[in-house]
Write a protein that holds these residues in place. Structure first.
Motif, short mmCIF file in Angstrom:
data_model
loop_
_atom_site.label_atom_id
_atom_site.label_comp_id
_atom_site.label_asym_id
_atom_site.label_seq_id
_atom_site.Cartn_x
_atom_site.Cartn_y
_atom_site.Cartn_z
N ALA A 45 -4.52 1.41 -3.66
CA ALA A 45 -3.48 1.26 -2.65
C ALA A 45 -4.06 1.05 -1.27
O ALA A 45 -3.58 0.23 -0.49
CB ALA A 45 -2.57 2.50 -2.66
N ALA A 69 -5.13 -2.45 -0.56
CA ALA A 69 -4.12 -3.50 -0.57
C ALA A 69 -4.08 -4.34 0.71
O ALA A 69 -4.03 -5.58 0.64
CB ALA A 69 -2.74 -2.89 -0.86
N SER A 72 0.84 -1.20 0.00
CA SER A 72 0.00 0.00 0.00
C SER A 72 0.87 1.25 0.00
O SER A 72 0.57 2.23 -0.67
CB SER A 72 -0.94 0.00 1.21
OG SER A 72 -0.22 0.12 2.43
N LEU A 120 2.39 1.56 -3.54
CA LEU A 120 1.41 2.01 -4.53
C LEU A 120 1.04 3.47 -4.34
O LEU A 120 0.86 4.21 -5.31
CB LEU A 120 0.17 1.13 -4.44
CG LEU A 120 0.42 -0.36 -4.73
CD1 LEU A 120 -0.84 -1.17 -4.45
CD2 LEU A 120 0.87 -0.57 -6.16
N ASP A 160 -7.92 0.00 -10.41
CA ASP A 160 -6.83 0.02 -9.44
C ASP A 160 -7.03 -1.01 -8.34
O ASP A 160 -6.08 -1.68 -7.93
CB ASP A 160 -6.68 1.42 -8.84
CG ASP A 160 -5.82 2.31 -9.72
OD1 ASP A 160 -6.04 2.27 -10.94
OD2 ASP A 160 -4.93 3.00 -9.20
N GLN A 206 -2.00 -8.02 -7.41
CA GLN A 206 -0.56 -7.96 -7.16
C GLN A 206 -0.22 -8.47 -5.77
O GLN A 206 0.73 -9.26 -5.58
CB GLN A 206 -0.10 -6.50 -7.32
CG GLN A 206 1.30 -6.20 -6.83
CD GLN A 206 2.38 -6.64 -7.79
OE1 GLN A 206 2.13 -7.49 -8.65
NE2 GLN A 206 3.56 -6.10 -7.64
N GLN A 211 -4.22 -3.95 -8.20
CA GLN A 211 -3.37 -3.91 -7.02
C GLN A 211 -3.68 -5.07 -6.07
O GLN A 211 -2.76 -5.65 -5.47
CB GLN A 211 -3.51 -2.57 -6.28
CG GLN A 211 -3.34 -1.34 -7.14
CD GLN A 211 -2.05 -1.31 -7.94
OE1 GLN A 211 -1.17 -2.14 -7.76
NE2 GLN A 211 -1.94 -0.35 -8.85
#
Length: 409
Positions: free
Chosen positions: A273, A276, A153, A156, A324, A331, A328
């Motif tokens: 972010a 995350a 986080s 990002l 996003d 990811q 994310q």
């Protein structure tokens, strides 16, 4: 009076690092965010560079290009060292090198010096690639996804907000102040690292050459790593397809907005972010594969929203949030998977994954330009869906065939 015996710890209870704490995770998140932001600071400054070095205006594009090239080079030659040496020491050494490189950039008398400094900034900004696997090392297995998500986080947020901060500082204080402010942040961060960050435990005794060579063997021997790398790289390609041409869309009818408006969309994208850590917790509870499947669906949905939002700011905002969050969160889940594959080689596994990730991003940017010139915004949305489809193919083409000893990867 006899006392009842104390329960002995379970043999399968997760080992907990003595320095694992929320404060340590947020320090690693700050390290990741502050360091990676240096790769993106120069992108809104190209006009200022052109004014400062008019005799070399044709070379201005080499500044961000050299930074990106340096980051790719740094991932290959520096990131694997985290398996061989104490990551705290590596972070401090890279922070020192980053501070020196930023001073050179801040005081650069010519564009050639700025380009060379930007290359060095890219190489040593890979500090983030020490911070993320460090969090996986510190966390017990049951909390690894949350730990990685927390640190990611920060990374990002650094990526998404760097352009906004850089543009603001440059507007009021000039482009050199952007690098100067980063020097101050880097020095302050180094002081905190010395005081608060624990040492890591090296897991390899391989020589540097063998350490680099072993990444090839890790890739060949691990189908799960190859799958995660292709899935992650394809999703980042989709991500880059959108962000590479957003400025072009906003500059035309009916918006007529400048590049600063595209930078403000980065603030909207910060939702990804902030999501995350939640994605990491979901990966811990449900298993990362289930989360990745959901994220691929979200990414595809975002491009459907974009396709109907060529004339709608509100639609673009909704699409950015969905994109996003999807990319994310995937990811985080992918990294949670790969860190469980070879605990003794987390830095090298991370290097393999991140190199594929950034290759995907570069290919996405190139594809976006071709799609825009061929078919406009519709072509961009189709290209995004195609990249997402490749991620889905990579992720779903194999059924679960993992050993019972590793069921959650």
């Amino acid at each position: 009076m006899p006392t009842s015996p104390q329960p002995s710890p379970s043999a399968d209870a997760p080992e907990r690092h003595p320095h694992y704490s929320r404060a340590t995770l947020w320090l690693l998140a700050t390290i990741a965010g502050v360091s990676v932001a240096n790769i993106y600071f120069n992108q809104p400054l190209l006009g200022d560079f052109r004014s400062a070095f008019p005799e070399s205006a044709w070379l201005i594009g080499a500044v961000p290009a050299s930074t990106q090239l340096g980051y790719a080079l740094g991932m290959l030659v520096l990131a694997p060292l985290g398996d061989r040496f104490d990551r705290r020491l590596l972070i401090l050494l890279q922070l020192a090198a980053l501070g020196i490189s930023l001073v050179i950039a801040c005081t650069a008398p010519t564009l050639a010096v700025l380009i060379a400094a930007s290359l060095a900034i890219g190489v040593v900004s890979t500090i983030a690639q020490q911070a993320v696997p460090f969090s996986a090392e510190l966390a017990p297995a049951a909390e690894r996804g949350h730990a990685v998500g927390t640190v990611m986080s920060g990374l990002l947020l650094g990526i998404l907000l760097a352009r906004t901060v850089s543009g603001f500082v440059a507007q009021y204080f000039g482009w050199r102040a952007v690098f100067g402010a980063s020097v101050i942040a880097t020095v302050a961060l180094a002081v905190v690292v010395i005081a608060r960050l624990p040492k890591s435990r090296p897991t390899s005794t391989l020589s540097y050459g063998k350490l680099l060579g072993s990444m090839r063997h890790l890739t060949l021997e691990s189908p799960a790593l190859r799958e995660a790398a292709l899935t992650g790289g394809s999703l980042f390609a989709a991500f880059s397809i959108f962000w590479s041409v957003l400025t072009l869309l906003l500059a035309g009818e009916p918006f007529h907005l400048g590049p600063q408006a595209a930078g403000l969309f980065g603030i909207v994208g910060a939702a990804g972010a902030l999501a995350a850590p939640l994605a990491g917790k979901s990966a811990d509870r449900r298993g990362p594969r289930a989360v990745i499947s959901l994220c691929i669906g979200l990414t595809a949905l975002s491009f459907v929203v974009f396709a109907f939002s060529a004339r709608s700011i509100a639609g673009l905002i909704v699409g950015v949030i969905v994109l996003d969050v999807g990319v994310q969160a995937a990811q985080i889940s992918n990294q949670s998977r790969i860190y469980a594959l070879r605990p003794e080689a987390r830095s090298r596994v991370n290097t393999v994954y991140m190199v594929a990730y950034f290759i995907g991003g570069a290919l996405g940017s190139a594809l976006a330009s071709l799609a825009w010139h061929a078919m406009g915004w519709t072509g961009v949305c189709l290209a995004g869906l195609a990249a997402t489809g490749l991620a889905g193919f990579s992720h779903w083409r194999r059924r679960e065939r993992r050993a019972a000893a590793n069921p959650r990867t």
